[in-house]
Design an enzyme around this catalytic site. Sequence first.
Site, PDB file in Angstrom:
ATOM      1  N   CYS A   1       3.339   6.413  -5.160  1.00 29.75           N
ATOM      2  CA  CYS A   1       4.162   7.747  -4.860  1.00 29.75           C
ATOM      3  C   CYS A   1       5.038   7.094  -6.193  1.00 29.75           C
ATOM      4  CB  CYS A   1       5.418   7.652  -4.091  1.00 29.75           C
ATOM      5  SG  CYS A   1       6.955   6.598  -3.744  1.00 29.75           S
TER       6      CYS A   1
ATOM      7  N   ARG B   1       4.326   5.020  -8.904  1.00 35.15           N
ATOM      8  CA  ARG B   1       3.464   4.756 -10.518  1.00 35.15           C
ATOM      9  C   ARG B   1       2.252   4.393 -10.067  1.00 35.15           C
ATOM     10  NH1 ARG B   1       6.351  -0.001 -11.717  1.00 35.15           N
ATOM     11  NH2 ARG B   1       7.329  -0.204  -9.986  1.00 35.15           N
TER      12      ARG B   1
ATOM     13  N   LYS C   1       3.750   5.051   6.800  1.00 35.96           N
ATOM     14  CA  LYS C   1       4.723   4.102   6.357  1.00 35.96           C
ATOM     15  C   LYS C   1       6.744   4.812   6.508  1.00 35.96           C
ATOM     16  CE  LYS C   1       6.764   0.100   7.311  1.00 35.96           C
ATOM     17  NZ  LYS C   1       7.087  -0.659   8.393  1.00 35.96           N
TER      18      LYS C   1
END
Length: 453
Positions: free
Chosen positions: A50, A52, A192
């Site tokens: 999210c 890079r 996650k």
Amino acid sequence: MHILVVGLDYKSAPVDIREKLTFQPDELGQAMAQLKEEKSILENIIVSTCNRTELYAVVDQLHTGRYYMKMFLANWFGLSKEDISPYLKFYENDGAVEHLFRVSCGLDSMVIGETQILGQVRTSFKLAQEEKTIGTVFNYLFKQAVTVAKRCHAETDIASNAVSVSYAAVELARKIFGDLSDKHVLILGAGKMGELAVQNLHGHGIGQVTVINRTFSKAKELAGRFSGAAKSLNELQCALMEADILISSTGASGYVVTKEMIEHVNKLRKGCPLFMVDIAVPRDLDPALSEVEGVFLYDIDDLEGIVEENLKERQAVAEEVELIIEAEIVSFKQWLNTLGVVPVISALREKALTIQAETMQSIERKLPHLSTREKKLLNKHTKSIINQLLRDPILKVKEFASEADAEEKLALFTQIFDIEEAAFPDGERQDERQPVHAFKRQNPQGLTSIASE
């Protein structure tokens, strides 16, 4: 041969740019395989999160590699190189190795010390192995990157009490609402990030949590662990009518919550404010939601203020990690140095073993009465003599690899032992095969090198 990184991250590009250049998990393997076909690319791994999107590659020429890696990014996402150039970063050789180690340790993350990135690097590494897009250099380098990260986590407190982006989202909610005990939070996405958000909310005594996920069973499992409720994606609008806070982190490629949806829901909310935090990239929540009355919309880049507090607290620990990384870069370069002399050592061993084999054949012709046991003994001891004679020359040639005049010394070495043709069968010169010589020429200023176009 050179190591090159081309990419962008949360420091160089805002979320509206990053979301246009994010690889979906199910296309990452195909992307690596396609990148390997590009001119100049010898090995490659793509890391896309999210915060890079980065292409790591071993290339035969820096300028050519840089151009084709940039064009690959632009073409894959249907953009022009002019569209993406202002946001790209380039790391070369030592700088590329340092950058990978920093990324793996969580030192280059928005949230310093977070460990999620290590899992993402390992996932990309495993996928590259499966797709066969890496060879000797990246197999070694990425294994070392994982080892370096584990060492930093074990020997420093960099990962102790490290906050996550999900934690920062919850902190933002607390700053706005204060007490969360009477609030209803809707978590969109049971991955996650969603799990960490629920965990943090539970720790702060949230009043009620509802989890929605495309796969209902995952939502039910996560909600059940924290005494929450689970709903299917079809019930999203109903859930939005009851929520005070929405934290969204799905893997969807388009907007999950649109302006039109919220305008409809708002009529039934009777003016109650709705606080929304989008920590997904690509974004889940339509940016136009900020135009809707009563909606307070934040994205992942808005969490930077909370993250800054974490950065100040962890700066001293980060310096300890930097020292470990510097030592590990030296270790990698020492290993890399030996690659250039491998063909020389192999040629020397091959010549010596050929002489030994010819000598054994001569002995057996002249002494036909030798028993099998005697032949084995002679073979064993003549090989032992060869190994002892080669020991010092091989150690010396490995030392040459790190010296400034390595090319000249290796050339002399191959001439003395008459192995130049065997060591370089295609007529390649040593500087074409020695990656670290290239490191020294291209990056003489030290450990960090960020190139600009």
